[in-house]
Design a protein around this motif. Sequence first.
Motif, mmCIF file in Angstrom:
data_model
loop_
_atom_site.group_PDB
_atom_site.id
_atom_site.type_symbol
_atom_site.label_atom_id
_atom_site.label_comp_id
_atom_site.label_asym_id
_atom_site.label_seq_id
_atom_site.Cartn_x
_atom_site.Cartn_y
_atom_site.Cartn_z
ATOM 1 N N ILE A 1 -1.681 0.819 -6.032
ATOM 2 C CA ILE A 1 -2.885 0.765 -4.752
ATOM 3 C C ILE A 1 -2.773 1.988 -3.240
ATOM 4 C CG2 ILE A 1 -4.179 -0.707 -3.400
ATOM 5 C CD1 ILE A 1 -3.747 -3.180 -5.506
ATOM 6 N N LEU A 2 -3.489 2.348 -2.797
ATOM 7 C CA LEU A 2 -2.960 3.017 -1.758
ATOM 8 C C LEU A 2 -4.361 3.698 -0.569
ATOM 9 C CD1 LEU A 2 -4.377 6.570 -2.261
ATOM 10 C CD2 LEU A 2 -2.461 6.371 -3.970
ATOM 11 N N SER A 3 -4.728 3.370 0.707
ATOM 12 C CA SER A 3 -6.124 2.938 1.207
ATOM 13 C C SER A 3 -5.521 4.766 1.911
ATOM 14 C CB SER A 3 -5.614 2.322 2.212
ATOM 15 O OG SER A 3 -4.741 2.357 3.093
ATOM 16 N N ASP B 1 1.018 -0.976 0.132
ATOM 17 C CA ASP B 1 0.007 -0.346 -0.212
ATOM 18 C C ASP B 1 1.267 1.129 0.075
ATOM 19 O OD1 ASP B 1 -1.814 2.452 0.980
ATOM 20 O OD2 ASP B 1 -2.797 0.859 2.168
ATOM 21 N N ILE B 2 0.789 2.450 -0.914
ATOM 22 C CA ILE B 2 1.847 3.236 -1.053
ATOM 23 C C ILE B 2 1.686 4.160 0.026
ATOM 24 C CG2 ILE B 2 2.182 5.795 -2.828
ATOM 25 C CD1 ILE B 2 3.113 2.590 -3.839
ATOM 26 N N THR B 3 0.445 4.302 1.251
ATOM 27 C CA THR B 3 0.208 4.871 2.450
ATOM 28 C C THR B 3 0.986 4.527 3.073
ATOM 29 O OG1 THR B 3 -2.251 5.156 1.981
ATOM 30 C CG2 THR B 3 -1.387 5.849 3.765
ATOM 31 N N ASN B 4 1.787 2.966 3.241
ATOM 32 C CA ASN B 4 2.527 2.380 4.556
ATOM 33 C C ASN B 4 3.810 2.529 3.704
ATOM 34 O OD1 ASN B 4 0.398 1.559 5.839
ATOM 35 N ND2 ASN B 4 0.689 -0.409 4.322
ATOM 36 N N TYR B 5 3.770 3.244 2.406
ATOM 37 C CA TYR B 5 5.174 3.906 1.943
ATOM 38 C C TYR B 5 5.627 5.177 2.185
ATOM 39 C CZ TYR B 5 9.220 5.817 -1.457
ATOM 40 O OH TYR B 5 9.842 6.664 -1.986
ATOM 41 N N ALA B 6 4.636 6.049 2.536
ATOM 42 C CA ALA B 6 4.496 7.590 2.349
ATOM 43 C C ALA B 6 4.572 7.942 4.171
ATOM 44 C CB ALA B 6 3.361 7.566 1.962
ATOM 45 N N ASP B 7 3.973 6.944 4.756
ATOM 46 C CA ASP B 7 4.544 7.107 6.234
ATOM 47 C C ASP B 7 5.491 6.865 6.923
ATOM 48 O OD1 ASP B 7 1.897 7.743 6.229
ATOM 49 O OD2 ASP B 7 0.574 5.577 7.173
#
Length: 463
Positions: free
Chosen positions: A303-305, A249-255
């Motif tokens: 895919i991002l949440s 998930d790209i959100t985990n990457y950005a975090d």
Amino acid sequence: MAKEYRTIQEVTGPLMLVKGVENVTYNELGEIELSNGETRRCKVLEIDGPNALVQLFESSTGINLESSKVRFLGRSLELGVSGDMLGRVFDGMGHTIDGGPDILPEKRLDINGLPMNPAAREYPSEFIQTGISAIDGLNTLVRGQKLPIFSASGLPHAQLAAQIARQAKVRGTSEPFAVVFAAMGITFEEANFFQESFRETGALDRTVLFLNLANDPAVERISTPRMALTAAEYLAFDKGMHVLVILTDITNYADSLREVSAARKEVPGRRGYPGYMYTDLATMYERAGRQKGKNGSITLIPILSMPEDDKTHPIPDLTGYITEGQIILSRELYRKGIMPPVDVLPSLSRLKDKGIGKGRTREDHAATMNQLFAAYARGKDAKELMVILGEAALTDIDLIYAKFADAFEEKYVSQGYRTDRSIEETLEIGWELLRILPRSELKRISDAMLDTYYDKGPKAGEA
């Protein structure tokens, strides 16, 4: 032999300051040797004269400032690549974790790669069939495209990602097709789901799987998608394969990017994310595409949440600027039991018209797509009016449109995660739904096409 330094000044969380270094460069890999002989890996984040700020890949526990040694390896993080990668499972650093033997690499590639030169790009044009009607019929994926999926916490994006990876194919070509799947910051349960899902359907044989778990270091999460894209570039441009890359998930990457930025005490941007996040995401996304003079291609589905279901959050916002559209999952459809819960109206594929039509899908594709969009939008409006004013206030034609909207969600959008529909099946379901409406309402389809497709099936209410 790499020069060793015993000049570790301080260790703060995942960061370590080494003084008095020479000829060390940004992104260079290093090794820390502890007094008991154990080695740990690190990467140079910043150079300030003779001082190097490095980030640890593993825990900092046990590093003694006086007795530990650091040596820099003169190279950045690399991935050993080979055709034998297909069917294998790797961790976020490119090590095999499926119990099989290590890969014997044909070559070693720097994982940072380079974004594709716009002048060397071939325009995306071939249709990729995912077997999912809401994507194939209405927001078509084209080879070489970057098409993100915007999801939200608790929505089934993992099942959708696995379904696309299992079912995706380029039609009308015998050229080899592969999937590179990278999962970042996932749980053991999710990692097991992806492996079993691919294994039981045989899709694992054409898939390279990179799994970074939630308890792995943040810096590894930052390298995982780059590992995946490096493997994809090798398969596409050295081996001539069509490669579909799915990053979740790209959100985990950005975090993780924010975590590293905060540790470096950088000035934060929007919502605490680093100001260079746009550039960072672009250096990944722009590695997808087709190159002139080369058969292979990379198609990317990140895919991002969306945190708090917010489309204006920096991660989906910046992703939307760089990519060519978005598929949006809806919490409302999920509650209704529509699977996959793709909200087709705000979803968009900016390249869909490049991959459809005669010779690619079918000559009626564009017209039925436009008519289905228009009819569904009017049906949704009719249903909202029904809630406010009551069913008695609607005209007969509005009631028909409201019925169409329900049927569209149940038959067209909802198909489950095990159904693989050909584009012909998707188009036929579209025509079946359009027959709910009177022919006079289908103003976006030519009379010749209506004669061919609309009139050959039973109308709504007929046997």
